[in-house]
Design an enzyme around this catalytic site. Structure first.
Site, PDB file in Angstrom:
ATOM      1  N   ASN A   1       0.977  -1.141   0.494  1.00 45.40           N
ATOM      2  CA  ASN A   1      -0.361   0.252  -0.012  1.00 45.40           C
ATOM      3  C   ASN A   1       1.008   1.275  -0.269  1.00 45.40           C
ATOM      4  O   ASN A   1       0.525   2.172  -0.696  1.00 45.40           O
ATOM      5  CB  ASN A   1      -1.288   0.693   1.120  1.00 45.40           C
ATOM      6  CG  ASN A   1      -0.476  -0.242   2.426  1.00 45.40           C
ATOM      7  OD1 ASN A   1       0.552  -0.976   2.825  1.00 45.40           O
ATOM      8  ND2 ASN A   1      -1.372   0.140   3.288  1.00 45.40           N
TER       9      ASN A   1
ATOM     10  N   LYS B   1      11.412  -9.067   1.719  1.00 43.14           N
ATOM     11  CA  LYS B   1      10.765  -9.478   0.767  1.00 43.14           C
ATOM     12  C   LYS B   1       9.422  -9.020   0.617  1.00 43.14           C
ATOM     13  O   LYS B   1       8.860  -8.446   1.383  1.00 43.14           O
ATOM     14  CB  LYS B   1      10.302 -10.804   1.641  1.00 43.14           C
ATOM     15  CG  LYS B   1       9.116 -11.874   0.710  1.00 43.14           C
ATOM     16  CD  LYS B   1       8.050 -11.965   0.934  1.00 43.14           C
ATOM     17  CE  LYS B   1       7.250 -12.224  -0.087  1.00 43.14           C
ATOM     18  NZ  LYS B   1       5.667 -11.749   0.078  1.00 43.14           N
TER      19      LYS B   1
ATOM     20  N   GLU C   1       3.803  -4.120  12.523  1.00 40.99           N
ATOM     21  CA  GLU C   1       3.203  -3.182  12.361  1.00 40.99           C
ATOM     22  C   GLU C   1       2.147  -3.870  11.401  1.00 40.99           C
ATOM     23  O   GLU C   1       2.130  -3.931  10.416  1.00 40.99           O
ATOM     24  CB  GLU C   1       4.023  -2.116  11.707  1.00 40.99           C
ATOM     25  CG  GLU C   1       2.885  -0.741  11.779  1.00 40.99           C
ATOM     26  CD  GLU C   1       2.225  -0.069  10.538  1.00 40.99           C
ATOM     27  OE1 GLU C   1       0.715  -0.777  11.097  1.00 40.99           O
ATOM     28  OE2 GLU C   1       2.682   0.119   9.826  1.00 40.99           O
ATOM     29  N   LEU C   2       0.798  -3.484  11.858  1.00 41.53           N
ATOM     30  CA  LEU C   2       0.120  -5.067  11.301  1.00 41.53           C
ATOM     31  C   LEU C   2      -1.737  -3.967  10.924  1.00 41.53           C
ATOM     32  O   LEU C   2      -1.654  -2.820  10.773  1.00 41.53           O
ATOM     33  CB  LEU C   2      -0.543  -5.711  12.291  1.00 41.53           C
ATOM     34  CG  LEU C   2       1.028  -6.958  12.805  1.00 41.53           C
ATOM     35  CD1 LEU C   2       0.368  -7.923  13.874  1.00 41.53           C
ATOM     36  CD2 LEU C   2       1.487  -7.066  10.922  1.00 41.53           C
TER      37      LEU C   2
ATOM     38  N   GLU D   1     -11.715  -4.333   9.758  1.00 40.33           N
ATOM     39  CA  GLU D   1     -10.661  -3.159   9.212  1.00 40.33           C
ATOM     40  C   GLU D   1     -11.049  -3.000   7.831  1.00 40.33           C
ATOM     41  O   GLU D   1     -11.175  -4.593   7.308  1.00 40.33           O
ATOM     42  CB  GLU D   1      -9.194  -3.376   9.355  1.00 40.33           C
ATOM     43  CG  GLU D   1      -8.555  -2.371   7.869  1.00 40.33           C
ATOM     44  CD  GLU D   1      -6.603  -3.183   8.169  1.00 40.33           C
ATOM     45  OE1 GLU D   1      -6.104  -2.222   8.425  1.00 40.33           O
ATOM     46  OE2 GLU D   1      -6.511  -4.521   8.431  1.00 40.33           O
TER      47      GLU D   1
END
Length: 458
Positions: free
Chosen positions: A131, A154, A232-233, A363
């Protein structure tokens, strides 16, 4: 096996990239380790030189890199170029501040001398999302490398062109050839090949930006190998709008926070928790301002909203909207799949959102605003915290002391008052609960991937 880059605005294949076999991945790690051993011995001044050059490389190629971002994941070109510019800023910030953040700290004890030193770990593996294909990488890689580590990334397969352009920028700036490396792993090989990288003895730490599901899997792998990790999710960010908020200013921030990057951001405004006394006016303003935004070709500089990055993501978003409406939410705007090419999804507003609806608890990774009405501040806090996530939050009011009282009760890693949530190199960034752990940026971010070492002399 290949990695495909598909233009989400046209549905055309941009390029196909060859998957790296396990032997080649092993070779990348060995080369990265070799460059780490030399790089880690350099002074901050010598590490600083290519980093300052890198900021210039990014600015000189802003249009080129911005176009790659727009074509690969649909970000409007103006936003894509701003993302590249922000990466140049983080380079300059850590070039200036890294030595200060990592200088040894004297500690007064009964010893003749005692101090804490910060030493690099080795290879840091980054598993990155699509994103913000440049910014997500730079905000972890730059501090990690200025701390003396090497980096292997990756990246998401649909933004492989961006991944390779980033690697090119580091080499053009004069960094050692293998200090920053990209590995290409086809989706069907991700479980096996990523596990090999995480568990490999040369990899000393892992950082992930992505979904909560991916974070759980990778954190478990890293934990089994006793590797330091930062996660960081996801996020379901609450934006609390009090009855005394200046709505003209508030709506501008709320619309930008919901529609930037077509709403595909972990810190995008997801749930608008609005005092019942201003609900109707807030809805009227929000509909008017979101209707005015232009959706279309991301390479057109007048476009505000590009497509969703992948067709499966758009399908999932539409399911969340339809299921919320079936459960009783009221559709004020959008909510219909447009005809024609491209994975576009219109600005959408749902009101009367209640607990149990996807628009309340999940979300929504797209331009969908959920409005939840509350009677008072206590109910606003209760609903804001009624989430498995805890990344960002915002409060809008003219009473700053009241906002500060509310902010102290919110279970999030970030709280902004009268402003949209955003990342800034000067401030720590990260979340709690299912939004992850650890911090990026500022002095806290650069200290995540170092050995905090005690020295004691008697």
């Amino acid at each position: 096996m290949a990695l495909l880059s598909i233009n989400p605005a046209t549905e055309e294949t941009i390029a196909s990239y060859k998957d790296m076999p396990l032997k080649e991945l092993e070779s990348v790690l060995e080369l990265s380790q070799s460059d780490f051993q030399e790089w880690s011995q350099l002074s901050f001044h010598l590490r600083q030189i290519p980093l300052i050059t890198l900021a210039g490389v990014l600015r000189d190629n802003k249009e080129k890199y911005g176009k790659i971002i727009s074509q690969e994941m649909g970000k409007p070109i103006v936003q894509a170029e701003a993302e590249v510019e922000k990466c140049a800023w983080v380079c300059e910030f850590y070039a200036e501040k890294a030595e200060e953040f990592l200088s040894p700290e004297e500690v007064e004890t009964e010893a003749s001398q005692s101090w804490v030193a910060y030493q690099p770990l080795g290879i840091v593996l980054g598993i990155m999302p699509w994103n913000f294909p440049f910014w997500q990488v730079f905000r972890f890689a730059v501090p990690a490398m200025m701390a003396g580590n090497s980096v292997v990334v990756k990246h998401a397969p649909n933004v492989t062109g961006s991944a390779l352009a980033i690697e090119e920028s580091f080499r053009e700036a004069g960094f050692p050839e293998n200090l920053y490396r990209t590995v290409l792993i086809a989706p069907e090989n991700v479980p096996e090949h990523s596990s090999m990288l995480i568990e490999h003895p040369l990899v000393k730490a892992v950082t992930v930006t992505g979904s909560t599901g991916a974070g759980r899997y990778i954190a478990a792998k890293a934990g089994m190998a006793l590797k330091k990790s930062v996660m960081e999710l996801g996020g379901n960010d609450p934006y609390i709008v009090l009855e005394d908020a200046n709505l003209e200013e508030t709506i501008g921030a709320c619309v930008l926070a919901r529609l930037q990057n077509a709403g595909q951001s972990c810190i995008a405004a997801k749930r608008f928790i609005v005092n019942e006394n201003i609900r109707e006016k807030f809805e009227e303003f929000l509909v008017r301002h979101m209707t005015a935004k232009k959706m279309g070709n991301p390479l057109d500089r007048s476009t505000d909203i590009g497509p969703i990055a992948r067709v499966d993501l758009r399908e999932g978003l539409h399911r969340q909207v339809e299921e919320s409406i079936k459960a009783g939410a009221t559709l004020l705007l959008g909510g219909k799949l447009p005809e024609g090419k491209g994975y576009f999804y219109p600005p959408t507003i749902l009101t009367n959102v209640k607990k149990g609806m996807p628009a309340y608890s999940e979300e929504t990774f797209g331009p969908v605003a959920s409005i939840i009405t509350v009677e008072d501040d206590d109910e606003a806090v209760k609903i804001a915290n009624d989430s498995e996530y805890g990344l960002g939050s915002a409060i809008f009011t003219q009473n700053i002391s009241r906002a500060q009282e509310i902010a102290a009760k919110l279970e999030t890693g970030n709280c902004f008052i009268n402003s949209m949530v955003k990342s800034d190199p000067r401030l720590p960034f990260g979340g709690v609960k299912q939004s992850g752990y650890g911090r990026e940026l500022s002095q806290f971010g650069i200290r995540e991937f170092v050995n905090i070492k005690t020295h004691y002399i008697k």
